[in-house]
Enzyme design. Sequence first.
Site, PDB file in Angstrom:
ATOM      1  N   SER A  56       0.826  -1.213   0.000  1.00  0.00           N
ATOM      2  CA  SER A  56       0.000   0.000   0.000  1.00  0.00           C
ATOM      3  C   SER A  56       0.867   1.273   0.000  1.00  0.00           C
ATOM      4  O   SER A  56       1.823   1.403   0.773  1.00  0.00           O
ATOM      5  CB  SER A  56      -0.901   0.007   1.239  1.00  0.00           C
ATOM      6  OG  SER A  56      -1.561   1.251   1.309  1.00  0.00           O
ATOM      7  N   LYS A  80     -14.460  -3.246   1.623  1.00  0.00           N
ATOM      8  CA  LYS A  80     -15.292  -2.065   1.360  1.00  0.00           C
ATOM      9  C   LYS A  80     -16.788  -2.318   1.549  1.00  0.00           C
ATOM     10  O   LYS A  80     -17.506  -1.466   2.061  1.00  0.00           O
ATOM     11  CB  LYS A  80     -15.027  -1.539  -0.048  1.00  0.00           C
ATOM     12  CG  LYS A  80     -13.653  -0.912  -0.221  1.00  0.00           C
ATOM     13  CD  LYS A  80     -13.511  -0.344  -1.617  1.00  0.00           C
ATOM     14  CE  LYS A  80     -12.100   0.113  -1.882  1.00  0.00           C
ATOM     15  NZ  LYS A  80     -11.915   0.661  -3.218  1.00  0.00           N
ATOM     16  N   ASN A  96     -14.897   3.335   1.478  1.00  0.00           N
ATOM     17  CA  ASN A  96     -13.432   3.266   1.582  1.00  0.00           C
ATOM     18  C   ASN A  96     -12.903   4.201   2.669  1.00  0.00           C
ATOM     19  O   ASN A  96     -11.708   4.204   2.943  1.00  0.00           O
ATOM     20  CB  ASN A  96     -12.760   3.555   0.229  1.00  0.00           C
ATOM     21  CG  ASN A  96     -12.805   5.026  -0.140  1.00  0.00           C
ATOM     22  OD1 ASN A  96     -13.592   5.797   0.411  1.00  0.00           O
ATOM     23  ND2 ASN A  96     -11.967   5.426  -1.073  1.00  0.00           N
ATOM     24  N   GLY A  98     -17.245  -4.982 -10.741  1.00  0.00           N
ATOM     25  CA  GLY A  98     -16.995  -5.260  -9.322  1.00  0.00           C
ATOM     26  C   GLY A  98     -17.171  -4.010  -8.472  1.00  0.00           C
ATOM     27  O   GLY A  98     -17.842  -3.049  -8.873  1.00  0.00           O
TER      28      GLY A  98
HETATM   29  P1  NDP Z   1     -13.466  -6.720  -7.704  1.00  0.00           P
HETATM   30  O1  NDP Z   1     -12.792  -7.971  -7.267  1.00  0.00           O
HETATM   31  O2  NDP Z   1     -14.655  -6.232  -6.976  1.00  0.00           O
HETATM   32  O3  NDP Z   1     -13.927  -6.883  -9.259  1.00  0.00           O
HETATM   33  C1  NDP Z   1     -13.030  -7.417 -10.194  1.00  0.00           C
HETATM   34  C2  NDP Z   1     -13.631  -7.292 -11.602  1.00  0.00           C
HETATM   35  O4  NDP Z   1     -12.612  -7.694 -12.537  1.00  0.00           O
HETATM   36  C3  NDP Z   1     -14.836  -8.191 -11.862  1.00  0.00           C
HETATM   37  O5  NDP Z   1     -15.720  -7.521 -12.713  1.00  0.00           O
HETATM   38  C4  NDP Z   1     -14.186  -9.409 -12.568  1.00  0.00           C
HETATM   39  O6  NDP Z   1     -15.071 -10.081 -13.441  1.00  0.00           O
HETATM   40  C5  NDP Z   1     -13.127  -8.726 -13.373  1.00  0.00           C
HETATM   41  N1  NDP Z   1     -11.985  -9.579 -13.753  1.00  0.00           N
HETATM   42  C6  NDP Z   1     -11.065 -10.122 -12.925  1.00  0.00           C
HETATM   43  N2  NDP Z   1     -10.131 -10.784 -13.652  1.00  0.00           N
HETATM   44  C7  NDP Z   1     -10.478 -10.640 -14.957  1.00  0.00           C
HETATM   45  C8  NDP Z   1      -9.886 -11.086 -16.183  1.00  0.00           C
HETATM   46  N3  NDP Z   1      -8.774 -11.824 -16.194  1.00  0.00           N
HETATM   47  N4  NDP Z   1     -10.504 -10.761 -17.348  1.00  0.00           N
HETATM   48  C9  NDP Z   1     -11.621 -10.004 -17.336  1.00  0.00           C
HETATM   49  N5  NDP Z   1     -12.225  -9.560 -16.212  1.00  0.00           N
HETATM   50  C10 NDP Z   1     -11.649  -9.868 -15.023  1.00  0.00           C
HETATM   51  O7  NDP Z   1     -12.284  -5.629  -7.752  1.00  0.00           O
HETATM   52  P2  NDP Z   1     -12.464  -4.040  -7.620  1.00  0.00           P
HETATM   53  O8  NDP Z   1     -13.632  -3.646  -8.454  1.00  0.00           O
HETATM   54  O9  NDP Z   1     -12.439  -3.633  -6.191  1.00  0.00           O
HETATM   55  O10 NDP Z   1     -11.083  -3.488  -8.263  1.00  0.00           O
HETATM   56  C11 NDP Z   1     -10.892  -3.491  -9.674  1.00  0.00           C
HETATM   57  C12 NDP Z   1      -9.567  -2.805 -10.002  1.00  0.00           C
HETATM   58  O11 NDP Z   1      -9.625  -1.422  -9.680  1.00  0.00           O
HETATM   59  C13 NDP Z   1      -8.366  -3.367  -9.262  1.00  0.00           C
HETATM   60  O12 NDP Z   1      -7.297  -3.458 -10.187  1.00  0.00           O
HETATM   61  C14 NDP Z   1      -8.071  -2.326  -8.203  1.00  0.00           C
HETATM   62  O13 NDP Z   1      -6.690  -2.296  -7.849  1.00  0.00           O
HETATM   63  C15 NDP Z   1      -8.452  -1.055  -8.959  1.00  0.00           C
HETATM   64  N6  NDP Z   1      -8.797   0.096  -8.074  1.00  0.00           N
HETATM   65  C16 NDP Z   1      -7.990   1.199  -8.126  1.00  0.00           C
HETATM   66  C17 NDP Z   1      -8.263   2.308  -7.338  1.00  0.00           C
HETATM   67  C18 NDP Z   1      -7.366   3.502  -7.431  1.00  0.00           C
HETATM   68  O14 NDP Z   1      -7.445   4.379  -6.534  1.00  0.00           O
HETATM   69  N7  NDP Z   1      -6.548   3.646  -8.454  1.00  0.00           N
HETATM   70  C19 NDP Z   1      -9.423   2.339  -6.413  1.00  0.00           C
HETATM   71  C20 NDP Z   1     -10.236   1.129  -6.465  1.00  0.00           C
HETATM   72  C21 NDP Z   1      -9.899   0.041  -7.264  1.00  0.00           C
HETATM   73  P3  NDP Z   1     -16.136 -11.192 -12.879  1.00  0.00           P
HETATM   74  O15 NDP Z   1     -17.265 -10.426 -12.300  1.00  0.00           O
HETATM   75  O16 NDP Z   1     -16.499 -11.961 -14.089  1.00  0.00           O
HETATM   76  O17 NDP Z   1     -15.374 -11.998 -11.854  1.00  0.00           O
END
Ligand code: NDP
Length: 269
Positions: free
Chosen positions: A9, A60, A81, A124
């Site tokens: 982090s 979260k 968050n 997600g």
């Molecule tokens: P979640 O675990 O809630 O959701 C993950 C999502 O990614 C789901 O829709 C999942 O699909 C999809 N997914 C995972 N692997 C794959 C793949 N190989 N191919 C296609 N789709 C995939 O995660 P979050 O929504 O919390 O986070 C998402 C991203 O956002 C992360 O990388 C996180 O680090 C980033 N983030 C960055 C922030 C910032 O401040 N810059 C703040 C918040 C998040 P399925 O539903 O089919 O499983």
Amino acid sequence: MFGDPIKHSQSPFIHTQFAKQTQQILNYEARLVPAEQFENSVNDFFSQGGKGINCTVPLKEMAWKFTDHNTERANQSKAVNTLIKQDNGEIIGDNTDGVGLLNDLKDNHQIDIKQRRVLILGAGGATRGILAPLLARSPDCLTIANRTVSKAEGLASEFGGQKGLQGCGFEDLHGLQFDLIINATSASLSGDLPPLPNGILSEQGDCYDLAYAKKATAFVKWGRQQNAQKSVDGLGMLVEQAAEAFFLWRGVKPETKAVIALLEEQRLG
Ligand code: NDP
């Protein structure tokens, strides 16, 4: 900051910089908190005099359910968050991810949303947090594409009534074009790329990956290959969402550009 995993982090560094800049006395730590220890850890932290907590994956949604009150934007996203302990003892939950993204797009990258065709990849927690703020900026249309199609469709209908909002699968994207593609999947964290058809990005189109890494993510690289006008990652969003949380706790808004520049230097070095 509570989360699991938490080792890498950047939040302690960011908040320490904010505190120096605004001359606030602040002690901000990253703590490994597995989901099953969340409630006890929050209660212990606040009973020992803690004033505020940031939560990250996978806490979260739990945080949203735990608080006494949530802000409207936290309720829209069903995810929190930022926890704030008030003087009367109540714990308020907020979600600063959406405003963090908007500020980064607008102030740091000059990327527009208004009247543009926007595609969000992923359905997600992060998509939940950014959806309402993006819709409020009047895109021409907003499509959510997800590997699990029902989740994209479910989100679109939950935020229903909005013109041009739809959920679909990646294979439904063939033949469509977008001016801004936002990757909110966690695919980048494992070096993967969602299956995107060629030609999906318009000529003056931009790409934005919520994920960030030391080197360009697979999606940022893809954007460059598609000749995106800008193809950038979410490092700025990380700093911007932190600045909003800092403001909620301290009532003073830190300057973000200098902190982003420091983090950019660190990742080059
Ligand atoms: P979640 O675990 O809630 O959701 C993950 C999502 O990614 C789901 O829709 C999942 O699909 C999809 N997914 C995972 N692997 C794959 C793949 N190989 N191919 C296609 N789709 C995939 O995660 P979050 O929504 O919390 O986070 C998402 C991203 O956002 C992360 O990388 C996180 O680090 C980033 N983030 C960055 C922030 C910032 O401040 N810059 C703040 C918040 C998040 P399925 O539903 O089919 O499983």
